[in-house]
Design a protein around this motif. Structure first.
Motif, PDB file in Angstrom:
ATOM      1  N   VAL A 134      56.124   5.432  66.034  1.00 59.08           N
ATOM      2  CA  VAL A 134      55.132   6.134  65.498  1.00 59.08           C
ATOM      3  C   VAL A 134      54.085   5.476  64.766  1.00 59.08           C
ATOM      4  O   VAL A 134      52.747   5.770  64.893  1.00 59.08           O
ATOM      5  CB  VAL A 134      55.437   7.286  64.434  1.00 59.08           C
ATOM      6  N   LEU A 135      54.328   4.185  64.305  1.00 63.76           N
ATOM      7  CA  LEU A 135      53.283   3.574  63.232  1.00 63.76           C
ATOM      8  C   LEU A 135      52.479   3.119  64.410  1.00 63.76           C
ATOM      9  O   LEU A 135      51.232   2.991  64.165  1.00 63.76           O
ATOM     10  CB  LEU A 135      53.927   2.422  62.354  1.00 63.76           C
ATOM     11  N   ALA A 136      53.063   2.468  65.765  1.00 63.37           N
ATOM     12  CA  ALA A 136      52.171   1.720  66.314  1.00 63.37           C
ATOM     13  C   ALA A 136      51.261   2.662  67.139  1.00 63.37           C
ATOM     14  O   ALA A 136      49.976   2.378  67.345  1.00 63.37           O
ATOM     15  CB  ALA A 136      52.946   0.949  67.468  1.00 63.37           C
ATOM     16  N   ARG A 137      51.689   3.910  67.430  1.00 65.50           N
ATOM     17  CA  ARG A 137      50.900   5.020  68.055  1.00 65.50           C
ATOM     18  C   ARG A 137      49.759   5.448  67.167  1.00 65.50           C
ATOM     19  O   ARG A 137      48.735   5.805  67.502  1.00 65.50           O
ATOM     20  CB  ARG A 137      51.971   6.264  68.436  1.00 65.50           C
ATOM     21  N   LEU A 138      50.121   5.571  65.786  1.00 68.81           N
ATOM     22  CA  LEU A 138      49.179   5.926  64.848  1.00 68.81           C
ATOM     23  C   LEU A 138      47.999   4.960  64.825  1.00 68.81           C
ATOM     24  O   LEU A 138      46.716   5.325  65.059  1.00 68.81           O
ATOM     25  CB  LEU A 138      49.674   6.024  63.513  1.00 68.81           C
ATOM     26  N   HIS A 139      48.174   3.571  64.959  1.00 68.04           N
ATOM     27  CA  HIS A 139      47.313   2.682  64.660  1.00 68.04           C
ATOM     28  C   HIS A 139      46.552   2.523  66.129  1.00 68.04           C
ATOM     29  O   HIS A 139      45.571   1.599  66.422  1.00 68.04           O
ATOM     30  CB  HIS A 139      47.975   1.166  64.382  1.00 68.04           C
ATOM     31  N   SER A 140      47.045   2.943  67.040  1.00 68.27           N
ATOM     32  CA  SER A 140      46.307   3.082  68.412  1.00 68.27           C
ATOM     33  C   SER A 140      45.524   4.073  68.628  1.00 68.27           C
ATOM     34  O   SER A 140      44.555   4.196  69.788  1.00 68.27           O
ATOM     35  CB  SER A 140      47.324   2.843  69.466  1.00 68.27           C
ATOM     36  N   VAL A 141      45.438   4.913  67.804  1.00 65.05           N
ATOM     37  CA  VAL A 141      44.391   5.976  67.837  1.00 65.05           C
ATOM     38  C   VAL A 141      42.880   5.602  67.577  1.00 65.05           C
ATOM     39  O   VAL A 141      42.847   4.979  66.559  1.00 65.05           O
ATOM     40  CB  VAL A 141      44.813   7.146  66.915  1.00 65.05           C
ATOM     41  N   ASP A 142      41.981   6.056  68.587  1.00 63.61           N
ATOM     42  CA  ASP A 142      40.644   5.578  68.331  1.00 63.61           C
ATOM     43  C   ASP A 142      39.806   6.477  67.485  1.00 63.61           C
ATOM     44  O   ASP A 142      39.995   7.839  67.445  1.00 63.61           O
ATOM     45  CB  ASP A 142      39.967   5.626  69.538  1.00 63.61           C
ATOM     46  N   PRO A 143      39.666   5.992  65.988  1.00 65.97           N
ATOM     47  CA  PRO A 143      39.150   6.752  64.981  1.00 65.97           C
ATOM     48  C   PRO A 143      37.938   7.871  65.368  1.00 65.97           C
ATOM     49  O   PRO A 143      37.793   8.929  65.110  1.00 65.97           O
ATOM     50  CB  PRO A 143      38.884   5.883  63.992  1.00 65.97           C
ATOM     51  N   GLU A 144      37.121   6.986  66.231  1.00 65.55           N
ATOM     52  CA  GLU A 144      35.859   7.720  66.523  1.00 65.55           C
ATOM     53  C   GLU A 144      36.097   8.954  67.577  1.00 65.55           C
ATOM     54  O   GLU A 144      35.554   9.961  67.370  1.00 65.55           O
ATOM     55  CB  GLU A 144      34.893   6.785  67.279  1.00 65.55           C
ATOM     56  N   ALA A 145      37.178   8.784  68.672  1.00 62.66           N
ATOM     57  CA  ALA A 145      37.362   9.614  69.625  1.00 62.66           C
ATOM     58  C   ALA A 145      38.126  10.676  68.743  1.00 62.66           C
ATOM     59  O   ALA A 145      38.095  11.977  69.393  1.00 62.66           O
ATOM     60  CB  ALA A 145      38.264   9.106  70.549  1.00 62.66           C
ATOM     61  N   ALA A 146      38.584  10.785  67.566  1.00 54.79           N
ATOM     62  CA  ALA A 146      39.510  11.676  66.913  1.00 54.79           C
ATOM     63  C   ALA A 146      38.697  12.522  66.309  1.00 54.79           C
ATOM     64  O   ALA A 146      39.100  13.293  65.319  1.00 54.79           O
ATOM     65  CB  ALA A 146      40.793  11.118  66.257  1.00 54.79           C
ATOM     66  N   GLY A 147      37.576  12.119  65.861  1.00 54.13           N
ATOM     67  CA  GLY A 147      36.600  12.492  64.967  1.00 54.13           C
ATOM     68  C   GLY A 147      36.869  12.207  63.616  1.00 54.13           C
ATOM     69  O   GLY A 147      36.373  12.770  62.667  1.00 54.13           O
ATOM     70  N   LEU A 148      37.289  11.028  63.303  1.00 56.48           N
ATOM     71  CA  LEU A 148      37.355  10.222  62.236  1.00 56.48           C
ATOM     72  C   LEU A 148      36.830   8.969  62.079  1.00 56.48           C
ATOM     73  O   LEU A 148      37.204   8.279  61.063  1.00 56.48           O
ATOM     74  CB  LEU A 148      39.102  10.171  62.037  1.00 56.48           C
ATOM     75  N   GLY A 149      35.765   8.860  62.597  1.00 58.56           N
ATOM     76  CA  GLY A 149      34.745   7.616  62.427  1.00 58.56           C
ATOM     77  C   GLY A 149      34.270   7.604  61.149  1.00 58.56           C
ATOM     78  O   GLY A 149      34.002   6.348  60.614  1.00 58.56           O
ATOM     79  N   ASP A 150      34.041   8.691  60.218  1.00 58.97           N
ATOM     80  CA  ASP A 150      33.741   8.439  58.965  1.00 58.97           C
ATOM     81  C   ASP A 150      34.790   8.667  58.064  1.00 58.97           C
ATOM     82  O   ASP A 150      34.434   9.168  56.817  1.00 58.97           O
ATOM     83  CB  ASP A 150      32.445   9.483  58.771  1.00 58.97           C
ATOM     84  N   PHE A 151      35.960   8.498  58.456  1.00 57.65           N
ATOM     85  CA  PHE A 151      37.177   8.669  57.596  1.00 57.65           C
ATOM     86  C   PHE A 151      37.217   7.755  56.420  1.00 57.65           C
ATOM     87  O   PHE A 151      38.077   7.834  55.311  1.00 57.65           O
ATOM     88  CB  PHE A 151      38.292   9.180  58.254  1.00 57.65           C
ATOM     89  N   GLY A 152      36.565   6.848  56.438  1.00 57.39           N
ATOM     90  CA  GLY A 152      36.656   5.505  55.542  1.00 57.39           C
ATOM     91  C   GLY A 152      35.540   4.698  55.906  1.00 57.39           C
ATOM     92  O   GLY A 152      34.961   4.549  57.023  1.00 57.39           O
ATOM     93  N   ARG A 153      35.232   3.633  54.855  1.00 56.88           N
ATOM     94  CA  ARG A 153      33.984   2.962  55.083  1.00 56.88           C
ATOM     95  C   ARG A 153      34.420   1.703  55.933  1.00 56.88           C
ATOM     96  O   ARG A 153      35.572   1.133  55.901  1.00 56.88           O
ATOM     97  CB  ARG A 153      33.472   2.344  53.801  1.00 56.88           C
ATOM     98  N   PRO A 154      33.599   1.201  57.085  1.00 57.35           N
ATOM     99  CA  PRO A 154      33.977   0.289  57.691  1.00 57.35           C
ATOM    100  C   PRO A 154      33.868  -1.182  57.220  1.00 57.35           C
ATOM    101  O   PRO A 154      33.242  -1.439  56.122  1.00 57.35           O
ATOM    102  CB  PRO A 154      32.802   0.151  58.881  1.00 57.35           C
ATOM    103  N   GLY A 155      35.035  -2.257  57.397  1.00 60.74           N
ATOM    104  CA  GLY A 155      34.833  -3.451  56.929  1.00 60.74           C
ATOM    105  C   GLY A 155      35.285  -3.618  55.439  1.00 60.74           C
ATOM    106  O   GLY A 155      35.348  -2.535  54.849  1.00 60.74           O
ATOM    107  N   ASN A 156      35.808  -4.878  55.062  1.00 56.65           N
ATOM    108  CA  ASN A 156      36.048  -5.172  53.595  1.00 56.65           C
ATOM    109  C   ASN A 156      37.099  -4.178  53.160  1.00 56.65           C
ATOM    110  O   ASN A 156      37.368  -4.076  51.872  1.00 56.65           O
ATOM    111  CB  ASN A 156      34.884  -5.270  52.931  1.00 56.65           C
ATOM    112  N   TYR A 157      38.223  -3.800  54.212  1.00 59.22           N
ATOM    113  CA  TYR A 157      39.244  -3.048  53.460  1.00 59.22           C
ATOM    114  C   TYR A 157      40.121  -3.353  52.418  1.00 59.22           C
ATOM    115  O   TYR A 157      40.200  -2.797  51.466  1.00 59.22           O
ATOM    116  CB  TYR A 157      40.309  -2.513  54.796  1.00 59.22           C
ATOM    117  N   PHE A 158      40.659  -4.629  52.579  1.00 50.96           N
ATOM    118  CA  PHE A 158      41.263  -5.164  51.438  1.00 50.96           C
ATOM    119  C   PHE A 158      40.507  -5.184  50.259  1.00 50.96           C
ATOM    120  O   PHE A 158      41.007  -5.150  49.117  1.00 50.96           O
ATOM    121  CB  PHE A 158      41.919  -6.573  51.851  1.00 50.96           C
ATOM    122  N   ALA A 159      39.351  -5.820  50.155  1.00 55.40           N
ATOM    123  CA  ALA A 159      38.409  -6.048  49.299  1.00 55.40           C
ATOM    124  C   ALA A 159      38.321  -4.762  48.334  1.00 55.40           C
ATOM    125  O   ALA A 159      38.251  -4.421  47.055  1.00 55.40           O
ATOM    126  CB  ALA A 159      37.141  -6.798  49.534  1.00 55.40           C
TER     127      ALA A 159
END
Length: 341
Positions: A134-159
């Motif tokens: 399930v974890l691998a499947r979740l991380h394989s979903v394309d956020p843009e294709a799922a309508g979630l391209g703006d669900f978080g800010r791009p880049g510098n996630y850990f920071a």
């Protein structure tokens, strides 16, 4: 406190407008599990549902965003990730005085002990393999294709996450903990290079946030999406892998000190390797990812503890017990940084 009775007639009218084909509200009962967003079982002529709401009282900035939970589950319903079906989202001016959403009640089993004492060796292996899949499947979903391209800010996630959880921790701080101060400083100074990868991350991926069929042969639903966003997939993986390191004889319900091979549970290394095979993601800076996950959990639990002192915890007795775990998590993270674990 979250023990005030609802106006059942007003709630019934609102649910009739919010949930398709809803009728005949009979009862609403709070689940006694969970520490963040109060969750209720709803019984009605039209079926059984789950209502998940913001907690009452003053809340930390950016916390308890049930609207984000609703949005991500609605988006993932059309993808290869098991989530409950969601029906409707209220706003802050709802009849209960706070935002909530309604989803289906998924009938199945939640396993609270990662050692799975009620299972056979083969069944335990199947549960862990199912979570991994399930974890691998979740991380394989394309956020843009799922309508979630703006669900978080791009880049510098850990920071961004280190900054966010440092602010959250300091906002709910109740005592001086030098190990936490040391950990926050080390993480801020050792953020790995951002390679631009952005996946949908669950944020709280663990065994008891999944509903299983029967004896674990299938994951029916991944729940509790409050902390979901776009980010680095290794944040989810390392967060789950804390369970291999946390003690079993404690409120953490970890796997530390258990003979995982005898139980049929994969080692941390084998679990990580299988995830990489499925997802195609390479492991880098694993010690950093683990230390980050320990700190993030410590910050979350510190917030729970502070709410218990303020009288706003969903489960006050458990929340006070959780507060004692924060120093242990900080110490374990510092051992990882120092190469002692």
């Amino acid at each position: 406190m979250d023990d005030q009775p609802f106006d059942m007639d007003a709630l019934a009218d609102e649910l009739h407008d919010l949930v398709p084909e809803f009728s005949g509200l009979h009862a609403i009962e709070k689940f006694n599990t969970g520490q963040s967003n109060p969750t209720y079982r709803v019984e009605a002529d039209s079926g059984r549902y789950v209502l998940r709401a913001k907690p009452p009282g003053p809340l930390l900035k950016s916390a308890h965003q049930v609207d984000r939970e609703y949005r991500v589950m609605k988006a993932l319903a059309d993808n290869d990730v098991p989530v409950p079906k969601v029906f409707g989202l209220s706003q802050e001016h709802s009849v209960i005085g706070r935002m909530y959403f309604v989803m289906e009640l998924v009938e199945g089993h939640i396993f609270w002990d990662p050692a799975l004492p009620e299972m056979t060796k083969a069944e335990r292996a199947a549960v862990y393999d199912g979570m991994n899949d399930v974890l691998a499947r979740l991380h394989s979903v394309d956020p843009e294709a799922a309508g979630l391209g703006d669900f978080g800010r791009p880049g510098n996630y850990f920071a961004r996450q280190i900054r966010r959880w440092s602010e959250q921790y300091l906002a709910s701080k109740t005592e001086e903990l030098p190990d936490i101060d040391r950990l926050m400083a080390w993480l801020a100074d050792n953020v790995p290079e951002d390679k631009g990868r952005a996946s949908i991350v669950h944020g709280d991926f663990r065994l008891d946030n999944m509903i299983f069929a029967g004896h674990g042969e299938q994951v029916l639903a991944l729940i509790d999406w409050e902390l979901s966003t776009l980010g680095h997939p290794l944040a989810d993986l390392s967060y789950q892998c804390m369970q291999w390191r946390l003690p079993h004889a404690s409120g953490f319900r970890g796997l530390g000190g258990l003979d995982r091979g005898d139980l049929g549970i994969p080692s941390e290394a084998d679990y990580v390797a299988r995830y990489c095979e499925r997802s195609g993601i390479e492991i880098d800076n694993w010690s950093f990812c683990l230390a980050f996950s320990f700190f993030r959990l410590a910050a979350i639990l510190q917030g729970v503890y502070k709410r218990s002192l303020d009288g706003n915890a969903s489960n006050p007795e458990r929340a006070r017990e959780i507060g004692k775990a924060v120093p242990l998590l900080a110490a374990m993270a510092n051992d990882i940084i120092a190469g002692k674990a």
